[in-house]
Design an enzyme around this catalytic site. Sequence first.
Site, PDB file in Angstrom:
ATOM      1  N   ALA A 104       0.809  -1.220   0.000  1.00 35.59           N
ATOM      2  CA  ALA A 104       0.000   0.000   0.000  1.00 35.59           C
ATOM      3  C   ALA A 104       0.842   1.270   0.000  1.00 35.59           C
ATOM      4  O   ALA A 104       0.297   2.375   0.039  1.00 35.59           O
ATOM      5  CB  ALA A 104      -0.928  -0.002   1.216  1.00 35.59           C
ATOM      6  N   HIS A 122       7.552  -6.505   9.480  1.00 28.20           N
ATOM      7  CA  HIS A 122       6.537  -7.566   9.299  1.00 28.20           C
ATOM      8  C   HIS A 122       7.072  -8.764   8.507  1.00 28.20           C
ATOM      9  O   HIS A 122       6.826  -8.929   7.324  1.00 28.20           O
ATOM     10  CB  HIS A 122       5.230  -7.043   8.710  1.00 28.20           C
ATOM     11  CG  HIS A 122       5.301  -6.047   7.597  1.00 28.20           C
ATOM     12  ND1 HIS A 122       5.988  -6.261   6.417  1.00 28.20           N
ATOM     13  CD2 HIS A 122       4.709  -4.827   7.478  1.00 28.20           C
ATOM     14  CE1 HIS A 122       5.826  -5.223   5.629  1.00 28.20           C
ATOM     15  NE2 HIS A 122       5.067  -4.338   6.243  1.00 28.20           N
ATOM     16  N   ARG A 181      15.363 -23.980  -0.742  1.00 25.60           N
ATOM     17  CA  ARG A 181      16.634 -23.824  -1.462  1.00 25.60           C
ATOM     18  C   ARG A 181      17.004 -22.361  -1.665  1.00 25.60           C
ATOM     19  O   ARG A 181      18.158 -22.055  -1.987  1.00 25.60           O
ATOM     20  CB  ARG A 181      16.567 -24.536  -2.822  1.00 25.60           C
ATOM     21  CG  ARG A 181      16.658 -26.057  -2.723  1.00 25.60           C
ATOM     22  CD  ARG A 181      16.871 -26.695  -4.086  1.00 25.60           C
ATOM     23  NE  ARG A 181      15.714 -26.515  -4.957  1.00 25.60           N
ATOM     24  CZ  ARG A 181      14.670 -27.353  -4.994  1.00 25.60           C
ATOM     25  NH1 ARG A 181      14.650 -28.427  -4.217  1.00 25.60           N
ATOM     26  NH2 ARG A 181      13.666 -27.128  -5.813  1.00 25.60           N
ATOM     27  N   ASP A 200      -2.276 -11.329  13.587  1.00 25.28           N
ATOM     28  CA  ASP A 200      -3.726 -11.395  13.425  1.00 25.28           C
ATOM     29  C   ASP A 200      -4.198 -12.733  12.865  1.00 25.28           C
ATOM     30  O   ASP A 200      -5.402 -12.962  12.729  1.00 25.28           O
ATOM     31  CB  ASP A 200      -4.235 -10.245  12.557  1.00 25.28           C
ATOM     32  CG  ASP A 200      -3.648 -10.248  11.137  1.00 25.28           C
ATOM     33  OD1 ASP A 200      -2.825 -11.134  10.827  1.00 25.28           O
ATOM     34  OD2 ASP A 200      -4.009  -9.354  10.345  1.00 25.28           O
ATOM     35  N   GLY A 201      -3.257 -13.637  12.532  1.00 22.86           N
ATOM     36  CA  GLY A 201      -3.637 -14.916  11.964  1.00 22.86           C
ATOM     37  C   GLY A 201      -4.063 -14.833  10.517  1.00 22.86           C
ATOM     38  O   GLY A 201      -4.418 -15.849   9.911  1.00 22.86           O
ATOM     39  N   HIS A 261      -2.376 -12.155   8.132  1.00 20.31           N
ATOM     40  CA  HIS A 261      -1.149 -11.822   7.406  1.00 20.31           C
ATOM     41  C   HIS A 261      -0.163 -12.978   7.405  1.00 20.31           C
ATOM     42  O   HIS A 261       0.560 -13.187   6.429  1.00 20.31           O
ATOM     43  CB  HIS A 261      -0.483 -10.585   8.023  1.00 20.31           C
ATOM     44  CG  HIS A 261      -1.115  -9.289   7.636  1.00 20.31           C
ATOM     45  ND1 HIS A 261      -2.299  -8.847   8.182  1.00 20.31           N
ATOM     46  CD2 HIS A 261      -0.736  -8.336   6.746  1.00 20.31           C
ATOM     47  CE1 HIS A 261      -2.610  -7.681   7.656  1.00 20.31           C
ATOM     48  NE2 HIS A 261      -1.685  -7.343   6.782  1.00 20.31           N
ATOM     49  N   ASP A 317       0.535  -3.438  12.757  1.00 20.87           N
ATOM     50  CA  ASP A 317       0.510  -2.783  11.439  1.00 20.87           C
ATOM     51  C   ASP A 317      -0.880  -2.195  11.203  1.00 20.87           C
ATOM     52  O   ASP A 317      -1.400  -2.206  10.087  1.00 20.87           O
ATOM     53  CB  ASP A 317       0.882  -3.761  10.327  1.00 20.87           C
ATOM     54  CG  ASP A 317       1.243  -3.071   9.008  1.00 20.87           C
ATOM     55  OD1 ASP A 317       1.449  -1.833   9.019  1.00 20.87           O
ATOM     56  OD2 ASP A 317       1.289  -3.754   7.968  1.00 20.87           O
ATOM     57  N   ALA A 326      -3.615  -3.889   2.799  1.00 23.48           N
ATOM     58  CA  ALA A 326      -3.080  -2.561   3.116  1.00 23.48           C
ATOM     59  C   ALA A 326      -3.062  -2.363   4.617  1.00 23.48           C
ATOM     60  O   ALA A 326      -3.877  -1.641   5.182  1.00 23.48           O
ATOM     61  CB  ALA A 326      -3.923  -1.482   2.445  1.00 23.48           C
TER      62      ALA A 326
END
Length: 413
Positions: free
Chosen positions: A140, A238, A249, A270-271, A273, A296, A331
């Site tokens: 964003a 983040h 690899r 937040d589960g 992202h 965030d 965003a």
Amino acid sequence: MIVLSGAALVLPDRILSPGTLVIDGDRIAEVRPDAPSAGAQSPFAFHGHYIVPGFIDVHMHGTDGVDTLDDGDPVAALARRLPRYGVTGFCPTTVACAPDALRRVLDCVRSARQTPIPRAARVLPAHLESNFVNPEYRGAQPAACLRSPRAALDRQADAPVSGHAGGCSDFAAADILSEIERAAPDVGIVTVAPELEGGLDLVRWLALRGHRVSLGHSAASYEEGRAAIAAGARQATHLFNRMPPLHHRVPGLAGAVLEAEEVAAEVICDGFHVHPALIQAAIAAKRPSRVLAITDATALAGLPTGSHSRIGGRTITAGAGTALLEDGTIAGSTLTMDRAFQMLVGRIGLSLVDAAVVCATTPARELGLVGCGLLAPGALADLVVLDANFDVIQTYVAGQLVYARNTGATGDV
């Protein structure tokens, strides 16, 4: 004195249940097993509750309809709103922006730090999710505001690195560094993509001036990530988001961050992202002492699904799990720190002690906040009282009650 008795106290190494915590002025005077206290005033009984150190969010753009780059004094407005979510300290975070907008928010940060806002969260040095990130991983971030680290350091005029024009097209990269120099004590964290031309030199430039360099919004390879860490980077913005995926690899920047003891990694808890299983894996790999739980958060945090706001000049909408641009691009988030704590204890399965470490203790230590982020005699009395569901009941900053759920008051308790 204020006495908080009967709750389970989440200490740095154990849970004391039931326990008594005594506040004298702005400090924790005593932590001990639950017992009557002679001479103390204003006793509060919290049997069946938890007391944890106040949450510190090092990466948040807004909440409750307020964005850090709004007109007026958005930093003060955020500081007054955040205690309802258990936040006692935060780094106001900007997206890439023009120098005049950056100047406004840094002036707000300076004012709040020089004259603390009464009954509000502590304002910490800003986090610039800056103009020096990779356009291909900008998310964003407004493309027209992105600039070249090389041009900034060479004090050259340059066009937006993305090739896009727009409201940010009329300033040079060096203008951003000038604002950072002008407001140096109030700039804490700067996110940089080290693979850009001049990126490693910018990491060194910032680190030498005492700023905390965070690697993010970046296409950096594993080798480029390691080089940036050697140059002085000490944080990751983040982890996993807006960087190449971890591959067995081709470890990339994520692999470099997971490997490096020197680097503390932000994780959006937040589960959405980051999958809960990968949050758990990252904390296991880095250990709680090297992980920073962040939100965030955008201005949509705390607002109902379907609400609208703006970030970086673009409209965002509160989706079912996060904030979205009109084209569906993620965003930022709608997360608040109390919900992050609930996620860590509930879905992720962290102990209360480890959840408090990543939400409070590690952020405080990484930012150099001596005597913050823990419940211990002599520490600042920044703390949160949670009920059995880990919802915020009360928030204290420097020994003052700044939020109480039973009154709904915040900022003017």
